[in-house]
Write a protein that holds these residues in place. Structure first.
Motif, PDB file in Angstrom:
ATOM      1  N   ARG A 127       9.102   1.086  -3.671  1.00 26.99           N
ATOM      2  CA  ARG A 127       8.536   0.918  -2.073  1.00 26.99           C
ATOM      3  C   ARG A 127       7.581   2.045  -1.756  1.00 26.99           C
ATOM      4  NH1 ARG A 127      13.935   0.824  -0.553  1.00 26.99           N
ATOM      5  NH2 ARG A 127      13.900   2.504   0.741  1.00 26.99           N
ATOM      6  N   SER A 128       7.429   3.374  -2.130  1.00 30.06           N
ATOM      7  CA  SER A 128       6.489   3.994  -1.854  1.00 30.06           C
ATOM      8  C   SER A 128       5.542   3.731  -2.838  1.00 30.06           C
ATOM      9  CB  SER A 128       6.994   5.615  -2.319  1.00 30.06           C
ATOM     10  OG  SER A 128       6.011   6.531  -2.102  1.00 30.06           O
ATOM     11  N   ALA A 129       5.595   3.547  -4.110  1.00 29.68           N
ATOM     12  CA  ALA A 129       4.597   3.179  -5.058  1.00 29.68           C
ATOM     13  C   ALA A 129       3.644   1.904  -4.675  1.00 29.68           C
ATOM     14  CB  ALA A 129       5.072   3.086  -6.631  1.00 29.68           C
ATOM     15  N   ALA A 130       4.332   0.865  -3.914  1.00 24.78           N
ATOM     16  CA  ALA A 130       3.722  -0.395  -3.555  1.00 24.78           C
ATOM     17  C   ALA A 130       2.759   0.192  -2.442  1.00 24.78           C
ATOM     18  CB  ALA A 130       4.898  -1.293  -3.078  1.00 24.78           C
ATOM     19  N   TRP A 131       3.242   1.005  -1.587  1.00 23.45           N
ATOM     20  CA  TRP A 131       2.247   1.291  -0.505  1.00 23.45           C
ATOM     21  C   TRP A 131       1.118   2.049  -0.982  1.00 23.45           C
ATOM     22  CZ3 TRP A 131       1.898  -1.023   3.966  1.00 23.45           C
ATOM     23  CH2 TRP A 131       3.297  -1.876   4.348  1.00 23.45           C
ATOM     24  N   ARG A 132       1.319   2.946  -2.113  1.00 26.23           N
ATOM     25  CA  ARG A 132       0.236   3.699  -2.510  1.00 26.23           C
ATOM     26  C   ARG A 132      -0.833   2.899  -2.945  1.00 26.23           C
ATOM     27  NH1 ARG A 132       4.268   7.134  -4.191  1.00 26.23           N
ATOM     28  NH2 ARG A 132       3.807   6.479  -6.514  1.00 26.23           N
ATOM     29  N   ALA A 133      -0.429   2.042  -3.802  1.00 22.77           N
ATOM     30  CA  ALA A 133      -1.123   0.927  -4.589  1.00 22.77           C
ATOM     31  C   ALA A 133      -2.142   0.431  -3.544  1.00 22.77           C
ATOM     32  CB  ALA A 133      -0.588  -0.166  -5.264  1.00 22.77           C
ATOM     33  N   LEU A 134      -1.920   0.260  -2.314  1.00 18.66           N
ATOM     34  CA  LEU A 134      -2.856  -0.465  -1.428  1.00 18.66           C
ATOM     35  C   LEU A 134      -3.909   0.626  -0.956  1.00 18.66           C
ATOM     36  CD1 LEU A 134      -0.590  -2.574   0.957  1.00 18.66           C
ATOM     37  CD2 LEU A 134      -1.862  -3.492  -0.853  1.00 18.66           C
ATOM     38  N   SER A 135      -3.887   1.818  -1.449  1.00 18.28           N
ATOM     39  CA  SER A 135      -4.952   2.739  -0.946  1.00 18.28           C
ATOM     40  C   SER A 135      -6.047   2.683  -2.067  1.00 18.28           C
ATOM     41  CB  SER A 135      -4.300   4.118  -0.683  1.00 18.28           C
ATOM     42  OG  SER A 135      -3.830   4.717  -1.867  1.00 18.28           O
ATOM     43  N   ARG A 136      -5.635   2.259  -2.940  1.00 21.10           N
ATOM     44  CA  ARG A 136      -6.832   2.237  -4.292  1.00 21.10           C
ATOM     45  C   ARG A 136      -7.785   0.946  -4.259  1.00 21.10           C
ATOM     46  NH1 ARG A 136      -1.611   3.650  -6.283  1.00 21.10           N
ATOM     47  NH2 ARG A 136      -1.551   5.649  -7.160  1.00 21.10           N
ATOM     48  N   PRO A 137      -9.007   1.409  -4.312  1.00 22.14           N
ATOM     49  CA  PRO A 137     -10.130   0.213  -3.964  1.00 22.14           C
ATOM     50  C   PRO A 137      -9.992  -0.831  -5.216  1.00 22.14           C
ATOM     51  CG  PRO A 137     -10.942   2.422  -3.959  1.00 22.14           C
ATOM     52  CD  PRO A 137      -9.582   2.658  -4.413  1.00 22.14           C
ATOM     53  N   PHE A 138      -9.271  -0.592  -6.462  1.00 21.37           N
ATOM     54  CA  PHE A 138      -9.412  -1.344  -7.314  1.00 21.37           C
ATOM     55  C   PHE A 138      -8.290  -2.446  -7.011  1.00 21.37           C
ATOM     56  CE2 PHE A 138      -6.382   1.477  -9.155  1.00 21.37           C
ATOM     57  CZ  PHE A 138      -5.409   0.798  -9.525  1.00 21.37           C
ATOM     58  N   THR A 139      -7.172  -2.153  -6.223  1.00 20.05           N
ATOM     59  CA  THR A 139      -6.273  -2.885  -5.917  1.00 20.05           C
ATOM     60  C   THR A 139      -6.824  -4.248  -5.053  1.00 20.05           C
ATOM     61  OG1 THR A 139      -4.517  -1.446  -5.929  1.00 20.05           O
ATOM     62  CG2 THR A 139      -4.324  -3.404  -4.602  1.00 20.05           C
ATOM     63  N   TRP A 140      -7.683  -4.123  -4.020  1.00 14.63           N
ATOM     64  CA  TRP A 140      -8.371  -4.802  -3.466  1.00 14.63           C
ATOM     65  C   TRP A 140      -9.450  -5.615  -4.228  1.00 14.63           C
ATOM     66  CZ3 TRP A 140      -6.418  -5.870   1.323  1.00 14.63           C
ATOM     67  CH2 TRP A 140      -5.646  -4.927   1.891  1.00 14.63           C
ATOM     68  N   ILE A 141     -10.084  -5.014  -5.203  1.00 10.56           N
ATOM     69  CA  ILE A 141     -10.979  -6.037  -5.963  1.00 10.56           C
ATOM     70  C   ILE A 141     -10.216  -6.845  -6.779  1.00 10.56           C
ATOM     71  CG2 ILE A 141     -12.315  -5.778  -8.136  1.00 10.56           C
ATOM     72  CD1 ILE A 141     -13.204  -2.806  -7.441  1.00 10.56           C
ATOM     73  N   TRP A 142      -8.873  -6.634  -7.176  1.00 10.93           N
ATOM     74  CA  TRP A 142      -8.033  -7.505  -7.856  1.00 10.93           C
ATOM     75  C   TRP A 142      -7.699  -8.811  -6.976  1.00 10.93           C
ATOM     76  CZ3 TRP A 142      -7.554  -8.635 -12.660  1.00 10.93           C
ATOM     77  CH2 TRP A 142      -7.765  -7.848 -13.745  1.00 10.93           C
ATOM     78  N   ILE A 143      -7.211  -8.289  -5.743  1.00 11.71           N
ATOM     79  CA  ILE A 143      -6.999  -9.411  -4.664  1.00 11.71           C
ATOM     80  C   ILE A 143      -7.942 -10.339  -4.459  1.00 11.71           C
ATOM     81  CG2 ILE A 143      -6.382  -9.745  -2.279  1.00 11.71           C
ATOM     82  CD1 ILE A 143      -4.869  -7.159  -2.547  1.00 11.71           C
ATOM     83  N   ALA A 144      -9.254  -9.750  -4.343  1.00 11.82           N
ATOM     84  CA  ALA A 144     -10.486 -10.672  -4.049  1.00 11.82           C
ATOM     85  C   ALA A 144     -10.912 -11.503  -5.372  1.00 11.82           C
ATOM     86  CB  ALA A 144     -11.472  -9.847  -3.756  1.00 11.82           C
ATOM     87  N   THR A 145     -10.845 -10.905  -6.616  1.00 11.91           N
ATOM     88  CA  THR A 145     -10.782 -11.676  -7.846  1.00 11.91           C
ATOM     89  C   THR A 145      -9.802 -12.834  -7.723  1.00 11.91           C
ATOM     90  OG1 THR A 145     -11.770  -9.681  -8.769  1.00 11.91           O
ATOM     91  CG2 THR A 145     -10.952 -11.302 -10.323  1.00 11.91           C
ATOM     92  N   ALA A 146      -8.343 -12.462  -7.429  1.00 17.04           N
ATOM     93  CA  ALA A 146      -7.615 -13.419  -7.695  1.00 17.04           C
ATOM     94  C   ALA A 146      -7.970 -14.665  -6.679  1.00 17.04           C
ATOM     95  CB  ALA A 146      -6.322 -13.035  -7.403  1.00 17.04           C
ATOM     96  N   ILE A 147      -8.216 -14.441  -5.485  1.00 13.14           N
ATOM     97  CA  ILE A 147      -8.554 -15.661  -4.591  1.00 13.14           C
ATOM     98  C   ILE A 147      -9.912 -16.463  -5.080  1.00 13.14           C
ATOM     99  CG2 ILE A 147      -9.481 -16.035  -2.327  1.00 13.14           C
ATOM    100  CD1 ILE A 147      -7.905 -13.763  -1.315  1.00 13.14           C
ATOM    101  N   ILE A 148     -10.664 -15.849  -5.804  1.00 11.59           N
ATOM    102  CA  ILE A 148     -11.988 -16.328  -6.194  1.00 11.59           C
ATOM    103  C   ILE A 148     -11.554 -17.408  -7.402  1.00 11.59           C
ATOM    104  CG2 ILE A 148     -13.960 -15.997  -7.644  1.00 11.59           C
ATOM    105  CD1 ILE A 148     -14.528 -13.561  -5.821  1.00 11.59           C
ATOM    106  N   VAL A 149     -10.625 -16.646  -8.348  1.00 16.59           N
ATOM    107  CA  VAL A 149     -10.303 -17.420  -9.442  1.00 16.59           C
ATOM    108  C   VAL A 149      -9.374 -18.758  -9.178  1.00 16.59           C
ATOM    109  CG1 VAL A 149      -8.604 -17.317 -11.276  1.00 16.59           C
ATOM    110  CG2 VAL A 149     -10.219 -15.472 -10.981  1.00 16.59           C
ATOM    111  N   LEU A 150      -8.598 -18.841  -7.978  1.00 13.42           N
ATOM    112  CA  LEU A 150      -7.850 -19.661  -7.601  1.00 13.42           C
ATOM    113  C   LEU A 150      -8.766 -20.926  -6.900  1.00 13.42           C
ATOM    114  CD1 LEU A 150      -4.669 -17.999  -6.101  1.00 13.42           C
ATOM    115  CD2 LEU A 150      -4.910 -19.148  -8.296  1.00 13.42           C
ATOM    116  N   LEU A 151      -9.914 -20.285  -6.272  1.00 15.61           N
ATOM    117  CA  LEU A 151     -10.706 -21.390  -5.428  1.00 15.61           C
ATOM    118  C   LEU A 151     -11.480 -22.043  -6.588  1.00 15.61           C
ATOM    119  CD1 LEU A 151     -11.898 -19.347  -2.484  1.00 15.61           C
ATOM    120  CD2 LEU A 151     -10.370 -21.378  -2.447  1.00 15.61           C
ATOM    121  N   SER A 152     -11.951 -21.268  -7.774  1.00 17.38           N
ATOM    122  CA  SER A 152     -12.837 -21.960  -8.710  1.00 17.38           C
ATOM    123  C   SER A 152     -11.739 -23.173  -9.638  1.00 17.38           C
ATOM    124  CB  SER A 152     -13.281 -20.875  -9.816  1.00 17.38           C
ATOM    125  OG  SER A 152     -14.008 -19.901  -8.960  1.00 17.38           O
ATOM    126  N   GLY A 153     -10.698 -22.512 -10.000  1.00 22.01           N
ATOM    127  CA  GLY A 153      -9.714 -23.599 -10.509  1.00 22.01           C
ATOM    128  C   GLY A 153      -9.400 -24.835  -9.705  1.00 22.01           C
TER     129      GLY A 153
END
Length: 290
Positions: A127-153
């Motif tokens: 649980r603690s590691a999950a919250w810490r991951a959200l403070s890393r910029p690359f986590t949000w980059i992956w989130i945005a990338t995932a949405i773009i990939v799905l919209l494209s598909g």
């Protein structure tokens, strides 16, 4: 078209770590990250035996289906009972579409929470590691990338069906009417609630079980197929013929992307946010239609 809505984490620690099968308590346990450290990575050097891992996977899936069916049946019976007490005739006792959707969503959530809590609950470290991951910029980059990939598909699938004149209307298109009538209520269900329990079941429980057994690619494949079949059940969904295959492909892509982002970032929160973003776009597209 946007990737269909549901009717509804780079690792936080050392790369290669798999989710632990802890039994931690608390609401945020749902969005746990994989346990990290040298011990976890070393444990994956030799994958666990395949048959027990597969047995656990299919047991969890069947348990969820059983609980879902039972919850839906009880909800429908309860609705008819209340309607009968109010003097409705048998022909009027059946729930309207909006009520049926609500019963299905609640039953699905109930089933997912039960399987998660008793089969793959998370521990405090996750649980603690999950919250810490959200403070890393690359986590949000992956989130945005995932949405773009799905919209494209989804856009490519839409163009393909139009070019081949294939009807690939998703079953969740029935959400269009409730979204127009009660947008706030159904946006909460489809954007905030549905992704939560689906990520618990398909990524944390199903994908996570095979990931923890050292077989993440098998887990990604099987959980994505299950995700697609649940959203478009063979012979029960709105799609027919080749359109069903297109819808299965879109949903399988969704499941694979969410599993990948969970594994890559180490936080189920990341998969949840990507899922919620996709559903929001899909719901807005439904609301923009007739």
């Amino acid at each position: 078209m946007a990737a269909p809505a549901d009717p509804s984490p780079a690792f936080a620690g050392e790369a290669g770590a798999a989710p632990a099968a802890g039994r931690g308590l608390g609401s945020t346990a749902a969005f746990a990250a994989p346990a990290s450290g040298r011990g976890s990575a070393a444990a994956l050097a030799t994958p666990a035996p395949l048959l027990p891992a597969l047995a656990g996977f299919f047991f969890d899936l069947l348990l969820w289906v059983f609980l879902l069916a039972g919850g839906s049946l009880l909800g429908t019976v309860a609705w008819g009972f209340v309607q009968g007490l109010n003097g409705a005739s048998p022909a009027q006792a059946g729930p309207p579409m909006a009520v049926s959707l609500a019963i299905g969503l609640l039953a699905t959530a109930f089933a997912a929470l039960i399987v998660y809590y008793f089969r793959r609950n998370a521990n405090a470290v996750e649980r603690s590691a999950a919250w810490r991951a959200l403070s890393r910029p690359f986590t949000w980059i992956w989130i945005a990338t995932a949405i773009i990939v799905l919209l494209s598909g989804s856009s490519l699938a839409d163009k393909l069906t139009q070019a081949l004149t294939i009807d690939a209307t998703p079953t969740n298109a029935v959400l269009s009417e409730p979204l127009h009538r009660q947008p706030a209520l159904w946006l909460v269900f489809a954007v905030l609630i549905a992704p939560a329990y689906e990520e618990l079941m398909f990524r944390r429980v199903l994908f996570g079980r095979l990931w923890a057994a050292g077989r993440p690619w098998l887990g990604l494949a099987l959980s994505s197929v299950a995700f697609a079949l649940v959203h478009e059940p063979p012979g029960l969904g709105a799609g027919r013929g080749w359109g069903v295959l297109v819808l299965w492909s879109v949903y399988a892509l969704m499941g694979a992307v969410f599993a990948w982002i969970y594994r890559r970032t180490g936080s189920l929160w990341a998969a949840y946010l990507a899922h919620a973003g996709n559903n929001l776009i899909a719901c807005l597209a439904l609301m923009d239609g007739p």
